[in-house]
Design a protein around this motif. Structure first.
Motif, PDB file in Angstrom:
ATOM      1  N   PHE A  71      37.212  36.698  33.536  1.00 56.50           N
ATOM      2  CA  PHE A  71      38.207  35.981  32.940  1.00 56.50           C
ATOM      3  C   PHE A  71      39.158  34.860  33.663  1.00 56.50           C
ATOM      4  CE2 PHE A  71      42.480  35.524  31.128  1.00 56.50           C
ATOM      5  CZ  PHE A  71      42.346  34.720  30.066  1.00 56.50           C
ATOM      6  N   VAL A  72      39.782  35.597  34.953  1.00 55.24           N
ATOM      7  CA  VAL A  72      40.725  34.759  35.618  1.00 55.24           C
ATOM      8  C   VAL A  72      39.692  33.698  36.283  1.00 55.24           C
ATOM      9  CG1 VAL A  72      42.054  34.874  37.636  1.00 55.24           C
ATOM     10  CG2 VAL A  72      42.308  36.444  35.834  1.00 55.24           C
ATOM     11  N   LEU A  73      38.528  34.093  36.850  1.00 55.98           N
ATOM     12  CA  LEU A  73      37.705  32.843  37.543  1.00 55.98           C
ATOM     13  C   LEU A  73      37.234  31.818  36.483  1.00 55.98           C
ATOM     14  CD1 LEU A  73      35.662  35.202  40.103  1.00 55.98           C
ATOM     15  CD2 LEU A  73      37.878  33.591  40.551  1.00 55.98           C
ATOM     16  N   GLY A  74      37.039  32.094  35.355  1.00 57.49           N
ATOM     17  CA  GLY A  74      36.752  31.107  34.287  1.00 57.49           C
ATOM     18  C   GLY A  74      37.711  30.304  33.921  1.00 57.49           C
ATOM     19  N   LEU A  75      38.848  30.791  33.895  1.00 58.46           N
ATOM     20  CA  LEU A  75      40.216  30.157  33.506  1.00 58.46           C
ATOM     21  C   LEU A  75      40.419  29.405  34.424  1.00 58.46           C
ATOM     22  CD1 LEU A  75      42.367  29.658  31.494  1.00 58.46           C
ATOM     23  CD2 LEU A  75      43.642  31.463  32.491  1.00 58.46           C
ATOM     24  N   LEU A  90      44.184  23.708  42.106  1.00 60.57           N
ATOM     25  CA  LEU A  90      44.202  24.364  43.118  1.00 60.57           C
ATOM     26  C   LEU A  90      44.999  25.415  43.131  1.00 60.57           C
ATOM     27  CD1 LEU A  90      42.876  24.738  46.036  1.00 60.57           C
ATOM     28  CD2 LEU A  90      44.800  23.217  46.847  1.00 60.57           C
ATOM     29  N   PRO A  91      46.510  25.238  42.814  1.00 61.24           N
ATOM     30  CA  PRO A  91      47.599  26.132  42.813  1.00 61.24           C
ATOM     31  C   PRO A  91      47.203  27.375  41.906  1.00 61.24           C
ATOM     32  CG  PRO A  91      48.565  24.072  42.490  1.00 61.24           C
ATOM     33  CD  PRO A  91      47.025  23.730  42.669  1.00 61.24           C
ATOM     34  N   PHE A  92      46.816  26.993  40.950  1.00 53.00           N
ATOM     35  CA  PHE A  92      46.236  28.036  39.920  1.00 53.00           C
ATOM     36  C   PHE A  92      44.978  28.936  40.674  1.00 53.00           C
ATOM     37  CE2 PHE A  92      43.962  30.318  36.579  1.00 53.00           C
ATOM     38  CZ  PHE A  92      45.028  30.645  35.855  1.00 53.00           C
ATOM     39  N   MET A  93      43.994  28.353  41.475  1.00 56.72           N
ATOM     40  CA  MET A  93      43.019  29.110  42.061  1.00 56.72           C
ATOM     41  C   MET A  93      43.576  29.987  42.989  1.00 56.72           C
ATOM     42  SD  MET A  93      39.784  29.587  42.554  1.00 56.72           S
ATOM     43  CE  MET A  93      38.954  28.521  41.971  1.00 56.72           C
ATOM     44  N   ILE A  94      44.911  29.538  43.739  1.00 57.54           N
ATOM     45  CA  ILE A  94      45.309  30.349  44.714  1.00 57.54           C
ATOM     46  C   ILE A  94      45.938  31.614  44.048  1.00 57.54           C
ATOM     47  CG2 ILE A  94      47.420  30.583  46.344  1.00 57.54           C
ATOM     48  CD1 ILE A  94      46.777  27.529  47.232  1.00 57.54           C
ATOM     49  N   ILE A  95      46.573  31.457  42.783  1.00 55.57           N
ATOM     50  CA  ILE A  95      47.409  32.393  41.997  1.00 55.57           C
ATOM     51  C   ILE A  95      45.985  33.465  41.530  1.00 55.57           C
ATOM     52  CG2 ILE A  95      48.518  32.903  40.001  1.00 55.57           C
ATOM     53  CD1 ILE A  95      50.011  30.208  40.174  1.00 55.57           C
ATOM     54  N   ILE A 100      43.474  38.607  41.455  1.00 55.98           N
ATOM     55  CA  ILE A 100      42.397  39.494  41.647  1.00 55.98           C
ATOM     56  C   ILE A 100      42.387  40.520  42.920  1.00 55.98           C
ATOM     57  CG2 ILE A 100      39.895  39.381  42.403  1.00 55.98           C
ATOM     58  CD1 ILE A 100      39.650  36.570  40.862  1.00 55.98           C
ATOM     59  N   GLY A 101      43.059  40.056  44.000  1.00 57.43           N
ATOM     60  CA  GLY A 101      43.414  40.888  45.189  1.00 57.43           C
ATOM     61  C   GLY A 101      44.088  42.122  44.770  1.00 57.43           C
ATOM     62  N   MET A 102      45.250  41.670  43.880  1.00 64.91           N
ATOM     63  CA  MET A 102      46.054  42.795  43.195  1.00 64.91           C
ATOM     64  C   MET A 102      45.272  43.927  42.711  1.00 64.91           C
ATOM     65  SD  MET A 102      49.813  41.052  43.309  1.00 64.91           S
ATOM     66  CE  MET A 102      49.427  40.155  41.643  1.00 64.91           C
ATOM     67  N   ALA A 103      44.569  43.151  41.738  1.00 65.00           N
ATOM     68  CA  ALA A 103      43.443  44.084  40.881  1.00 65.00           C
ATOM     69  C   ALA A 103      42.523  45.307  41.623  1.00 65.00           C
ATOM     70  CB  ALA A 103      42.953  43.257  40.034  1.00 65.00           C
ATOM     71  N   LEU A 104      42.077  44.421  42.533  1.00 67.15           N
ATOM     72  CA  LEU A 104      41.137  45.210  43.481  1.00 67.15           C
ATOM     73  C   LEU A 104      41.861  46.344  44.331  1.00 67.15           C
ATOM     74  CD1 LEU A 104      38.957  42.314  44.813  1.00 67.15           C
ATOM     75  CD2 LEU A 104      38.265  44.371  42.944  1.00 67.15           C
ATOM     76  N   TYR A 105      43.187  45.846  44.824  1.00 69.38           N
ATOM     77  CA  TYR A 105      44.023  47.050  45.591  1.00 69.38           C
ATOM     78  C   TYR A 105      44.310  48.026  44.628  1.00 69.38           C
ATOM     79  CZ  TYR A 105      47.799  49.040  47.974  1.00 69.38           C
ATOM     80  OH  TYR A 105      48.607  49.774  48.702  1.00 69.38           O
ATOM     81  N   ASN A 106      44.711  47.697  43.356  1.00 67.77           N
ATOM     82  CA  ASN A 106      45.154  48.790  42.323  1.00 67.77           C
ATOM     83  C   ASN A 106      43.973  49.433  41.919  1.00 67.77           C
ATOM     84  OD1 ASN A 106      46.782  49.994  40.343  1.00 67.77           O
ATOM     85  ND2 ASN A 106      45.852  48.747  38.863  1.00 67.77           N
ATOM     86  N   LEU A 107      42.593  49.202  41.664  1.00 65.61           N
ATOM     87  CA  LEU A 107      41.645  49.754  41.462  1.00 65.61           C
ATOM     88  C   LEU A 107      41.096  50.908  42.507  1.00 65.61           C
ATOM     89  CD1 LEU A 107      38.689  50.123  40.137  1.00 65.61           C
ATOM     90  CD2 LEU A 107      37.839  48.489  41.433  1.00 65.61           C
TER      91      LEU A 107
END
Length: 117
Positions: A71-75, A90-95, A100-107
């Motif tokens: 979802f996030v990458l498609g958006l 580009l700023p949204f891609m950084i966000i 995604i990094g925080m989601a993977l860390y939480n996983l």
């Protein structure tokens, strides 16, 4: 000759205060699995239940994280290419990459990195 034609019966309708209701008769089936392993059990007394529960947490976490990433990458892609009505993503891609990094860390913390008590 035998006539095998079938006519669809007219639906039974019950008049309601605001809308009419169509009467539908159905069947519900329940099944019970006789097994020693409980997929979503949080029981910690036996090792096989603990391992099954931990594996379930990993699988469900991977599925949820993958869906969120899609979802996030498609958006992000739709914003950066202008499909979302504006461009300059580009700023949204950084966000998106940070999220995604925080989601993977939480996983990792909730499944693999969690210490047994």
């Amino acid at each position: 000759m035998l006539d095998l034609t079938y006519e669809t019966p007219k639906p039974k309708v019950i008049a309601g205060a605001k809308h009419d209701w169509e009467l539908v008769i159905g069947m519900e089936v329940h099944a019970q699995v006789a097994s020693n392993a409980k997929l979503f059990s949080g029981e910690r007394n036996w090792n096989w239940r603990h391992e099954m529960s931990k594996m379930t947490n990993i699988i469900m976490g991977l599925i949820g994280t993958a869906l969120m990433m899609i979802f996030v990458l498609g958006l992000s892609h739709s914003i950066s290419t202008g499909f979302a009505g504006f461009s300059g993503g580009l700023p949204f891609m950084i966000i998106a990459i940070v999220v995604i990094g925080m989601a993977l860390y939480n996983l990792w913390e909730e499944t693999v990195g969690k210490k047994d008590k």
